[in-house]
Design a protein around this motif. Structure first.
Motif, short mmCIF file in Angstrom:
data_model
loop_
_atom_site.label_atom_id
_atom_site.label_comp_id
_atom_site.label_asym_id
_atom_site.label_seq_id
_atom_site.Cartn_x
_atom_site.Cartn_y
_atom_site.Cartn_z
N ASN A 45 0.85 -1.10 0.04
CA ASN A 45 0.00 -0.02 -0.17
C ASN A 45 0.68 1.28 -0.05
O ASN A 45 0.48 2.47 -0.43
CB ASN A 45 -0.89 0.00 1.36
N GLU A 46 2.08 1.13 0.61
CA GLU A 46 2.90 2.35 0.53
C GLU A 46 3.68 2.61 -0.77
O GLU A 46 3.80 1.67 -1.60
CB GLU A 46 4.17 2.21 1.80
N ASP A 47 3.77 4.08 -1.01
CA ASP A 47 4.20 4.42 -2.20
C ASP A 47 6.03 4.12 -2.32
O ASP A 47 6.23 3.91 -3.41
CB ASP A 47 4.04 5.69 -2.44
N TYR A 48 6.53 4.18 -1.05
CA TYR A 48 7.80 4.18 -1.14
C TYR A 48 8.30 2.61 -1.52
O TYR A 48 9.57 2.38 -1.74
CB TYR A 48 8.28 4.59 -0.13
N ILE A 49 7.44 1.48 -1.24
CA ILE A 49 7.81 0.19 -1.16
C ILE A 49 7.69 -0.26 -2.61
O ILE A 49 6.56 -0.16 -3.21
CB ILE A 49 7.05 -0.69 -0.51
N ARG A 50 8.52 -0.89 -3.06
CA ARG A 50 8.45 -1.44 -4.74
C ARG A 50 8.85 -2.65 -4.62
O ARG A 50 9.44 -3.45 -3.85
CB ARG A 50 9.52 -0.60 -5.44
N GLU A 51 8.12 -3.18 -5.83
CA GLU A 51 8.36 -4.88 -5.96
C GLU A 51 9.63 -5.08 -6.61
O GLU A 51 10.01 -4.25 -7.47
CB GLU A 51 7.23 -5.56 -6.81
N VAL A 52 10.41 -6.14 -6.35
CA VAL A 52 11.67 -6.42 -7.20
C VAL A 52 11.46 -7.82 -7.69
O VAL A 52 10.71 -8.69 -7.51
CB VAL A 52 12.80 -6.52 -6.01
N ASP A 53 12.19 -7.69 -8.84
CA ASP A 53 12.54 -9.43 -9.56
C ASP A 53 14.00 -9.64 -9.27
O ASP A 53 14.86 -8.98 -9.36
CB ASP A 53 12.37 -9.12 -10.94
N ALA A 54 13.84 -10.79 -8.77
CA ALA A 54 15.16 -11.45 -8.31
C ALA A 54 15.42 -12.60 -9.03
O ALA A 54 14.77 -13.38 -9.62
CB ALA A 54 15.13 -11.89 -6.77
N CYS A 55 17.07 -12.87 -9.33
CA CYS A 55 17.35 -14.07 -9.78
C CYS A 55 18.40 -14.73 -8.98
O CYS A 55 19.35 -14.06 -7.99
CB CYS A 55 18.26 -13.57 -11.28
N ILE A 56 18.39 -16.20 -8.89
CA ILE A 56 19.33 -17.10 -7.91
C ILE A 56 19.95 -17.82 -9.00
O ILE A 56 19.45 -18.55 -9.94
CB ILE A 56 18.32 -17.56 -7.06
N ILE A 57 21.30 -18.00 -8.56
CA ILE A 57 22.33 -18.47 -9.37
C ILE A 57 22.83 -19.63 -8.35
O ILE A 57 23.31 -19.45 -7.43
CB ILE A 57 23.35 -17.94 -9.62
N VAL A 58 22.64 -20.88 -8.85
CA VAL A 58 22.86 -22.13 -8.28
C VAL A 58 23.59 -23.17 -9.04
O VAL A 58 23.78 -22.94 -10.10
CB VAL A 58 21.60 -22.80 -7.68
N LYS A 59 24.04 -24.31 -8.49
CA LYS A 59 24.59 -25.36 -9.06
C LYS A 59 23.74 -26.04 -9.97
O LYS A 59 22.24 -26.04 -9.81
CB LYS A 59 25.21 -26.57 -8.28
#
Length: 462
Positions: A81-95
């Motif tokens: 709901n807060e304007d300052y909070i944004r969604e992030v797209d993450a990538c995980i690097i594994v074996k």
């Protein structure tokens, strides 16, 4: 037992920080343009000035803050709901072998791991993102990168330098415990990170200008309290702390001179020593108040006995030496007292004896020098005679090369080592004439050989 170095002279004042933060936000509102559709929020950063340069490390250091900077749906405390909070797209690097079960875990926990949009294997990172453009596209596509801590040293070369310039190097995550992965991802999203560079300045993100001032102040105070504990030498290495945006000047909220830093270091060392003494005293007491008695091992007992025997032997030797010294002193005293009692003995004049002995020594030295000179002269005369007499001979025997002699060569021949007569070679004139062909030599012309053949044939016909 906790060791807190922060005292009345060390730390950041919250009131001063609040005043500086309000001034910074006012400056941002005055300089920002209100006509932009998407807004112009900037990151609020806490800048630390160090007295000594730490060792640079590419590994991010996690700093806990009370208010998250991104959207976290796991615990329901922070919403979108807060304007300052944004969604992030993450990538995980594994074996490559860990890729299937990580994808299954993301499907099982969509609320906690929904931010992870891609699971990338190490081998596919090396093959599919080999060129610079492919790596740059990967960098722009995702906001946060996670990586298995077991392959973290191998990612510096695979990712390239752009990831480190943008401070998007992968955050290490332990994948040995599969059930703990959702909690670790949520913990990382709720925190901010510090990067130790090869310089005296460290910058940590605490929020953005769109956040409420109260939450932003809490984050700044938390960062100022935790970062010095994770820096070498702790508060004794922190010379200044200031807050700023990505496009403004820094406002100082903490400042210490080198003399004050030295006093802080001394106080910290004294406090650490006092804590160590308390811990040692507590460890030496039992529950009933009795001191612990350490059991001696057989080896320790044997070493003690050996030390005692060695000390006894050394004492005996020293006692014997002292007795001998006393005896020698007593004998010397008796010898000195004896001539004083005898009145008949008359001391001889020492100066005359010393002069006579010195004259004898000088005469002996002169005679030896004269004999040596005579011998050297005789040996030189003999050498001259031998050299003169042997000039006409074909061989002069010599043990070593003593200079060039006209008409002789120094070598080792049939007669031994020495000087041999240098004989010139004898030239066979008939052999030379045969080589030259009788007249001047050289290659014969084709015409002369043909003439000889024609003359031979005419003679035969006649």
């Amino acid at each position: 037992m906790g060791r807190k170095i922060i005292g009345p002279t060390v730390g950041v004042e919250e009131a001063l920080t609040d005043r500086a933060l309000r001034a910074l936000l006012k400056h941002h509102e005055a300089t920002s343009s209100k006509d932009q559709l998407l807004g112009d929020e900037l990151d609020v950063q806490v800048q630390f000035g160090l007295a000594r340069i730490p060792r640079g490390s590419p590994k991010p250091i996690r700093i806990e803050i009370p208010h998250s900077l991104v959207k976290v749906d796991g615990d329901g405390q922070e919403g979108g709901n807060e304007d300052y909070i944004r969604e992030v797209d993450a990538c995980i690097i594994v074996k490559e072998e860990s890729k299937p079960w990580v994808q299954e875990l993301i499907a099982r926990f969509p609320s906690e791991l929904g931010c992870i949009k891609k699971v990338l294997g190490l081998q596919s990172l090396r093959t599919k993102h080999k060129s610079f453009t492919q790596r740059r596209e990967l960098l722009a596509r995702f906001d946060v990168f996670f990586a298995d801590d077991r392959i973290l040293p191998m990612l510096t070369k695979a990712l390239g330098g752009k990831f480190f310039e943008k401070k998007k190097q992968p955050i290490p995550v332990k994948l040995t415990r599969k059930e703990a992965l959702p909690f670790m991802i949520q913990k990382c999203l709720k925190s901010t990170f510090m990067y130790l560079s090869a310089g005296t300045c460290i910058t940590v993100k605490a929020g953005n200008t769109a956040m409420p001032s109260s939450k932003l102040l809490d984050n700044i105070v938390a960062v100022c309290a935790e970062v010095p504990t994770k820096v070498p030498r702790k508060w004794a290495n922190v010379g200044s702390i200031s807050i700023k945006t990505s496009s403004s000047v820094s406002l100082p909220i903490y400042k210490k001179t080198p003399q004050e830093l030295e006093q802080i270091r001394i106080l910290a060392e004294e406090q650490v020593k006092a804590d160590d003494r308390v811990e040692v005293a507590e460890a030496s007491e039992n529950v009933g108040g009795e001191k612990r008695k350490k059991k001696e091992t057989p080896l320790a007992k044997a070493l003690k006995k050996q030390k005692v025997s060695n000390t006894e032997k050394s004492e005996e030797k020293s006692a014997k030496k002292s007795k001998k010294k006393k005896k020698t002193k007593e004998e010397g005293q008796t010898d000195e007292e004896a001539p004083t009692n005898n009145t008949e003995t008359v001391p001889k004049p020492r100066k005359k004896q010393e002069n006579a002995e010195a004259q004898k020594v000088v005469a002996e030295n002169e005679s030896q020098e004269s004999k040596a000179e005579v011998k050297s002269k005789k040996s030189k005369k003999k050498a001259r005679k031998e050299s003169v007499g042997d000039e006409d001979s074909a061989f002069i025997k010599a043990r070593k090369f003593s200079g060039a002699k006209p008409g002789y060569v120094f070598k080792k021949g049939s007669a031994g080592l020495g000087y041999y007569r240098d004989l010139l070679p004898v030239v066979d004139k008939a052999w030379l004439a045969s080589l030259n062909g009788g007249r001047g030599g050289g290659r014969k012309s084709m015409g002369s050989s043909r003439r000889k053949k024609v003359a031979d044939r005419e003679n035969i016909n006649v």
